[in-house]
Design an enzyme around this catalytic site. Structure first.
Site, PDB file in Angstrom:
ATOM      1  N   HIS A   1       0.863  -1.180   0.000  1.00  0.00           N
ATOM      2  CA  HIS A   1       0.000   0.000   0.000  1.00  0.00           C
ATOM      3  C   HIS A   1       0.895   1.224   0.000  1.00  0.00           C
ATOM      4  O   HIS A   1       1.689   1.431   0.921  1.00  0.00           O
ATOM      5  CB  HIS A   1      -0.918   0.017   1.219  1.00  0.00           C
ATOM      6  CG  HIS A   1      -1.847   1.195   1.240  1.00  0.00           C
ATOM      7  ND1 HIS A   1      -3.116   1.152   0.704  1.00  0.00           N
ATOM      8  CD2 HIS A   1      -1.678   2.462   1.722  1.00  0.00           C
ATOM      9  CE1 HIS A   1      -3.694   2.332   0.858  1.00  0.00           C
ATOM     10  NE2 HIS A   1      -2.848   3.144   1.470  1.00  0.00           N
ATOM     11  N   CYS A   2       0.770   2.048  -1.032  1.00  0.00           N
ATOM     12  CA  CYS A   2       1.642   3.206  -1.199  1.00  0.00           C
ATOM     13  C   CYS A   2       0.877   4.479  -0.857  1.00  0.00           C
ATOM     14  O   CYS A   2      -0.021   4.886  -1.610  1.00  0.00           O
ATOM     15  CB  CYS A   2       2.177   3.283  -2.628  1.00  0.00           C
ATOM     16  SG  CYS A   2       3.330   4.653  -2.886  1.00  0.00           S
ATOM     17  N   PRO A   3       1.177   5.146   0.264  1.00  0.00           N
ATOM     18  CA  PRO A   3       0.471   6.393   0.590  1.00  0.00           C
ATOM     19  C   PRO A   3       0.827   7.529  -0.356  1.00  0.00           C
ATOM     20  O   PRO A   3       0.052   8.485  -0.482  1.00  0.00           O
ATOM     21  CB  PRO A   3       0.935   6.680   2.024  1.00  0.00           C
ATOM     22  CG  PRO A   3       2.247   5.982   2.155  1.00  0.00           C
ATOM     23  CD  PRO A   3       2.159   4.766   1.296  1.00  0.00           C
TER      24      PRO A   3
ATOM     25  N   GLY B   1      -1.671   7.173  -2.920  1.00  0.00           N
ATOM     26  CA  GLY B   1      -3.017   7.132  -2.358  1.00  0.00           C
ATOM     27  C   GLY B   1      -3.819   5.911  -2.747  1.00  0.00           C
ATOM     28  O   GLY B   1      -5.043   5.996  -2.863  1.00  0.00           O
ATOM     29  N   ASN B   2      -3.149   4.766  -2.914  1.00  0.00           N
ATOM     30  CA  ASN B   2      -3.871   3.565  -3.330  1.00  0.00           C
ATOM     31  C   ASN B   2      -2.995   2.352  -3.066  1.00  0.00           C
ATOM     32  O   ASN B   2      -1.781   2.469  -2.839  1.00  0.00           O
ATOM     33  CB  ASN B   2      -4.223   3.640  -4.815  1.00  0.00           C
ATOM     34  CG  ASN B   2      -5.390   2.745  -5.190  1.00  0.00           C
ATOM     35  OD1 ASN B   2      -5.880   1.972  -4.369  1.00  0.00           O
ATOM     36  ND2 ASN B   2      -5.842   2.841  -6.423  1.00  0.00           N
TER      37      ASN B   2
END
Length: 378
Positions: free
Chosen positions: A168-170, A173-174
Site C-alpha cells: 500500500h503506497c500512501p 493514495g492507493n
C-alpha cells in the site's frame, strides 16, 4: 387521503461495496480514504516543474536548445499520466463472499477439520495449491470469508483482499496490485528521469547565469534562489525515488512482489524457489510489464434497484355531476348522505350471476332451501 407510491431509486454497486475506499465520478475513480500524502506528491511534482518551466526553461531554450523544455514536458506529462492511472484505478480488489458462499465454505471447513475439542486451538484454514510442480498454500481471510488466490493479501488500510498484492503506497493514495503495478513502476521510473533531468539543468542554469564570476544582479539573485530551492528538492527526491526504482527493477527481474520480499517467501529458511519466476529476466519483465491486464471483477458501476415508498396526498376523484354534500341534513337526507360521509358496514356479497334467474333474491330476503336439502349461502 394519503396514498403510498413506490418509486425505484437507481443505486450503483460501488455505493454498497464494503471496505475503506473512496469513490468519485460515479464509481469511475477508486482510491484509499487516506489521501493527504497523495496531495503532497502532486504539490511537489507540480510546484517543482512549474518553477522549472517558468524560469530555467526559457533561458536554457535560448542559450542552449529549444529541445530542453520539449523533452521536460514529455517526461512531466508521462509521469503525471502514470501517477493518476495508478491512483485512480482498481488495484485488483477481490470481492467478498456472499452469505450463502460464506456459509458453504464454513461447512466445508468444519467437515474437513472435524470437531475441535474444547480448549484446543483449531487448525489453520489453509488449502494447498500446486503451481509449477510446487505446493503453494492458500490462506483463508476471516474478513472477506474466502480462500485468497495465490500472491493475494489483505490490505489493513483499505480493508480489502488485493490480487498479487505488492504494497500500500500512501504517496499514490492507493494499493499497488495486479491491475496497477505496471503503471506504478512506470511512474517511479519516469519520475526518476524527470528528477535527474531537472536537477542537471538547474545546475547548468546556475553555472550559465553566474558566468563563473560570482557577480549577480538583483533579478538574477532572486532567480538563483528559486533555482537553489529546486536543486534541494530534486537532490533529496533523488535518493528516495531513484532508490525505489532500482529496488522495483530488481523485483520485476525476479517476478517477485514487495510483500513476498519482506516476508522472505522465497528466500527464507526453507529455500523454496519462486514458482512464478521463468528463470529469465526478459520473460519476467515481459510478464509483469507487458502481460494482459485483467479486467476489474468489482463491476463498480453496475446497477442495483431499490424500492422506496413515499406517502403523497391524493384527492378523491369526482364525476362531472358530483356535488358537495350539504353541511346539515334533514331527516329525509340522512340516508342519501350516509354513503358519502359516514362509514357503512358492507353487506354480504352475493353472486347473483351463479343463481338461476327465478331464484335470485335481494339481500334482505330469507334463504331458500337448495335442491339437496341444504341452505343457500348468504
Amino acid at each position: 387521503m394519503s396514498v403510498m407510491v413506490a418509486r425505484k431509486k437507481v443505486v450503483r454497486k460501488w455505493e454498497k461495496l464494503p471496505g475503506r475506499n473512496t469513490f468519485c465520478c460515479d464509481g469511475r475513480i477508486m482510491m484509499a480514504r487516506q489521501k493527504g500524502i497523495f496531495y503532497l506528491t502532486l504539490f511537489l511534482i507540480l510546484g517543482t516543474c512549474a518553477l522549472f518551466f517558468a524560469f530555467e526553461c526559457r533561458y536554457l531554450a535560448v542559450q542552449l536548445s529549444p529541445a530542453i523544455p520539449v523533452f521536460a514536458a514529455v517526461l512531466f506529462l508521462f509521469a503525471m499520466a502514470t501517477l493518476l492511472r495508478t491512483s485512480f484505478s482498481d488495484p485488483g480488489v477481490i470481492p467478498r463472499a456472499l452469505p450463502d458462499e460464506a456459509a458453504f465454505i464454513e461447512m466445508e471447513i468444519e467437515a474437513t477439520n472435524g470437531t475441535v475439542p474444547q480448549g484446543q486451538r483449531p487448525p489453520p484454514r489453509i488449502k494447498n495449491f500446486q503451481i509449477n510442480n510446487q505446493i503453494v498454500k492458500l490462506k483463508y481471510c476471516y474478513t472477506c470469508k474466502i480462500f485468497r488466490p495465490p500472491r493475494a493479501s489483505h490490505c489493513s488500510i483499505c480493508d480489502n483482499c488485493v490480487e498479487r498484492f505488492d504494497h500500500h503506497c500512501p504517496w499514490v493514495g492507493n494499493c499497488v496490485g495486479k491491475r496497477n503495478y505496471r503503471y506504478f513502476y512506470l511512474f517511479i521510473l519516469s519520475l526518476s528521469l524527470l528528477t535527474i533531468y531537472i536537477f542537471t539543468f538547474n545546475i547548468v542554469y546556475v553555472a550559465l547565469i553566474t558566468g563563473g564570476l560570482g557577480l549577480l544582479s538583483g533579478c538574477s539573485l532572486s532567480l538563483t534562489v528559486l533555482t537553489v530551492l529546486e536543486v534541494l528538492i530534486c537532490f533529496f527526491t533523488l535518493w528516495s525515488v531513484v532508490g525505489l526504482t532500482g529496488f522495483h527493477t530488481f523485483l520485476v527481474a525476479l517476478n517477485q512482489t514487495t510483500n513476498e520480499d519482506i516476508k522472505g517467501s522465497w528466500t527464507g529458511k526453507n529455500r523454496v524457489q519462486n514458482p512464478y519466476s521463468h528463470g529469465n529476466i526478459v520473460k519476467n519483465c515481459c510478464e509483469v510489464l507487458c502481460g494482459p491486464l485483467p479486467p476489474s471483477v468489482l463491476d463498480r458501476r453496475g446497477i442495483l434497484q431499490q424500492e422506496e415508498s413515499t406517502a403523497q396526498e391524493a384527492s378523491c376523484p369526482r364525476g362531472p355531476g358530483a356535488q358537495e354534500p350539504p353541511a346539515t341534513q334533514g331527516p329525509g337526507q340522512a340516508q342519501e348522505g350516509h354513503s358519502v360521509l359516514s362509514p357503512q358496514v358492507p353487506a354480504p356479497s352475493v353472486n347473483n350471476d351463479e343463481m338461476p334467474e327465478e331464484k335470485q333474491r335481494t339481500p334482505g330476503e330469507l334463504p331458500v332451501p337448495s335442491a339437496d336439502g341444504g341452505r343457500a349461502e348468504h
